[in-house]
Design a protein around this motif. Structure first.
Motif, PDB file in Angstrom:
ATOM      1  N   TYR A   1      -4.194   3.497  -0.241  1.00  0.00           N
ATOM      2  CA  TYR A   1      -4.332   2.998  -1.609  1.00  0.00           C
ATOM      3  C   TYR A   1      -3.642   1.645  -1.677  1.00  0.00           C
ATOM      4  O   TYR A   1      -2.434   1.540  -1.543  1.00  0.00           O
ATOM      5  N   ARG A   2      -4.477   0.599  -1.864  1.00  0.00           N
ATOM      6  CA  ARG A   2      -3.963  -0.764  -1.909  1.00  0.00           C
ATOM      7  C   ARG A   2      -3.476  -1.055  -3.329  1.00  0.00           C
ATOM      8  O   ARG A   2      -4.228  -0.881  -4.285  1.00  0.00           O
TER       9      ARG A   2
ATOM     10  N   GLN B   1       0.820  -1.215   0.000  1.00  0.00           N
ATOM     11  CA  GLN B   1       0.000   0.000   0.000  1.00  0.00           C
ATOM     12  C   GLN B   1       0.851   1.261   0.000  1.00  0.00           C
ATOM     13  O   GLN B   1       2.058   1.222   0.196  1.00  0.00           O
TER      14      GLN B   1
ATOM     15  N   GLN C   1     -10.759  -4.399  -2.606  1.00  0.00           N
ATOM     16  CA  GLN C   1     -10.578  -3.464  -3.713  1.00  0.00           C
ATOM     17  C   GLN C   1      -9.134  -2.955  -3.782  1.00  0.00           C
ATOM     18  O   GLN C   1      -8.526  -2.675  -2.743  1.00  0.00           O
ATOM     19  N   LEU C   2      -8.615  -2.840  -5.015  1.00  0.00           N
ATOM     20  CA  LEU C   2      -7.315  -2.195  -5.211  1.00  0.00           C
ATOM     21  C   LEU C   2      -7.559  -0.777  -5.720  1.00  0.00           C
ATOM     22  O   LEU C   2      -8.624  -0.463  -6.245  1.00  0.00           O
ATOM     23  N   HIS C   3      -6.547   0.084  -5.529  1.00  0.00           N
ATOM     24  CA  HIS C   3      -6.671   1.483  -5.974  1.00  0.00           C
ATOM     25  C   HIS C   3      -5.397   1.827  -6.744  1.00  0.00           C
ATOM     26  O   HIS C   3      -4.624   2.683  -6.321  1.00  0.00           O
TER      27      HIS C   3
ATOM     28  N   TYR D   1      -8.775  14.824  -3.142  1.00  0.00           N
ATOM     29  CA  TYR D   1      -9.535  13.686  -3.653  1.00  0.00           C
ATOM     30  C   TYR D   1     -10.274  12.875  -2.593  1.00  0.00           C
ATOM     31  O   TYR D   1     -11.158  12.088  -2.919  1.00  0.00           O
ATOM     32  N   GLU D   2      -9.927  13.011  -1.326  1.00  0.00           N
ATOM     33  CA  GLU D   2     -10.482  12.100  -0.314  1.00  0.00           C
ATOM     34  C   GLU D   2     -11.188  12.804   0.841  1.00  0.00           C
ATOM     35  O   GLU D   2     -11.714  12.115   1.725  1.00  0.00           O
TER      36      GLU D   2
ATOM     37  N   ASP E   1      -4.501   3.138  -9.749  1.00  0.00           N
ATOM     38  CA  ASP E   1      -4.177   4.419 -10.395  1.00  0.00           C
ATOM     39  C   ASP E   1      -3.841   5.499  -9.377  1.00  0.00           C
ATOM     40  O   ASP E   1      -2.866   6.225  -9.534  1.00  0.00           O
ATOM     41  N   LYS E   2      -4.639   5.575  -8.334  1.00  0.00           N
ATOM     42  CA  LYS E   2      -4.353   6.562  -7.292  1.00  0.00           C
ATOM     43  C   LYS E   2      -3.020   6.243  -6.611  1.00  0.00           C
ATOM     44  O   LYS E   2      -2.239   7.144  -6.292  1.00  0.00           O
ATOM     45  N   ALA E   3      -2.775   4.957  -6.390  1.00  0.00           N
ATOM     46  CA  ALA E   3      -1.502   4.557  -5.766  1.00  0.00           C
ATOM     47  C   ALA E   3      -0.324   5.020  -6.625  1.00  0.00           C
ATOM     48  O   ALA E   3       0.653   5.574  -6.116  1.00  0.00           O
TER      49      ALA E   3
END
Ligand SMILES: [Zn+2]
Length: 315
Positions: free
Chosen positions: A187-188, A91, A203-205, A102-103, A207-209
């Protein structure tokens, strides 16, 4: 104002173990106990104040000035105990600017102190070579991301600062005390293809990661304390942490700039501030108000001590 004892919020993430219940006296109906949020006002899990029948948020609202002049916008950190029976996902956390945009949350720089470890336990800390976004994305898709990560074997007493943007993971078999910015944005990037109790992958993230990841190796920053001696550890922009050893009877001065947090990881004894005195044992967490005074700790306790730093603008 008085010293308070905190009751944590409990989390049963799929990788958690049972040591926080069996060895650190945590009370919960959860079967697995991955994390206890010891000092927290976060919306995803606030601590409670022992004997006061209220959340830490409510208590702080009713006791203005408790946190100190270094905390004009409320409690800026979250402190946890983490028991990784299995590895955590690979992560990364965003910095302040990206998280706000964004969050609607804060950025997250975090720090770890290794409380206990199984033989061969390790962490991942940053990449082990310079990489591009395209290479890293392909490595995630190919299940080869682990080959690109800097693996560091750790032992009890080790500590490390993980700045926002550093790709990281806690490996299996570690009990960690984490002090971090007050944020729950993760962000995983990779989760070992694991499934949760309901048979679903988390869930994976990606693009954000990739947006926030540092693509170069980061100079290693693992320090180690002397287990029998009080040792300063992390000194980042926001907070300081100290490994604190009571040794019979130890006094710590307090002042109006910051509250002081104590998370006891070993030993037993008493902790007192002004008229109020508590017994402590391993796993107990206390907060001392930002007032001029002396905290007296007796016994053979070992604790992580946390204070907030006055920001440069305010100083
Ligand atoms: Zn993290």
């Amino acid at each position: 104002m008085e010293i308070i004892k905190l009751i944590p919020a409990c989390k049963d993430y799929l990788w958690g173990g049972t040591k926080l219940k069996t060895e650190y006296n945590k009370k919960t109906d959860l079967e697995k106990l991955a994390e206890t949020w010891e000092i927290s006002v976060h919306r995803d899990g606030a601590s409670l104040v022992d004997g006061k029948d209220c959340t830490l948020n409510e208590y702080l609202d009713n006791n203005p000035g408790y946190l100190g002049t270094a905390c004009p916008d409320g409690l800026p950190i979250l402190a946890k105990l983490i028991d990784s029976a299995q590895s955590l996902s690979i992560q990364v956390h965003p910095g302040e600017e990206y998280a706000q945009k964004y969050e609607n949350d804060h950025g997250k720089t975090e720090s770890w102190f290794v409380v206990s470890s199984e033989p061969g336990s390790f962490i991942y800390f940053g990449v082990n070579r310079e990489v591009t976004r395209v290479e890293l994305k392909k490595a995630i898709e190919d299940n080869t991301i682990l080959d690109y990560l800097n693996k560091i074997y750790v032992k009890p007493g080790d500590f490390i600062l993980i700045e926002a943007g550093t790709i990281h993971a806690i490996g299996e078999g570690l009990l960690i005390c984490e002090v971090q910015q007050n944020s729950n944005v993760t962000y995983r990037m990779y989760d070992y293809d694991r499934k949760d109790a309901n048979g679903n992958k988390r869930q994976l993230h990606v693009d954000k990661a990739l947006d926030v990841s540092i693509m170069k190796p980061i100079e290693g920053a693992v320090g180690t304390v002397d287990p029998e001696k009080t040792t300063p550890m992390i000194d980042c922009d926001l907070f300081t942490t100290e490994y604190f050893v009571a040794k019979g009877c130890s006094d710590s001065l307090t002042d109006e700039t910051s509250f002081t947090g104590f998370i006891f990881l070993d030993g037993c004894g008493t902790i007192a501030f002004k008229e109020k005195c508590y017994d402590y044992r391993k796993g107990d967490t206390f907060m001392v108000p930002a007032e001029n005074g002396v905290v007296k700790v007796t016994g053979n306790g070992k604790a992580i001590k946390i204070r907030i730093k006055q920001s440069k603008e305010a100083a």
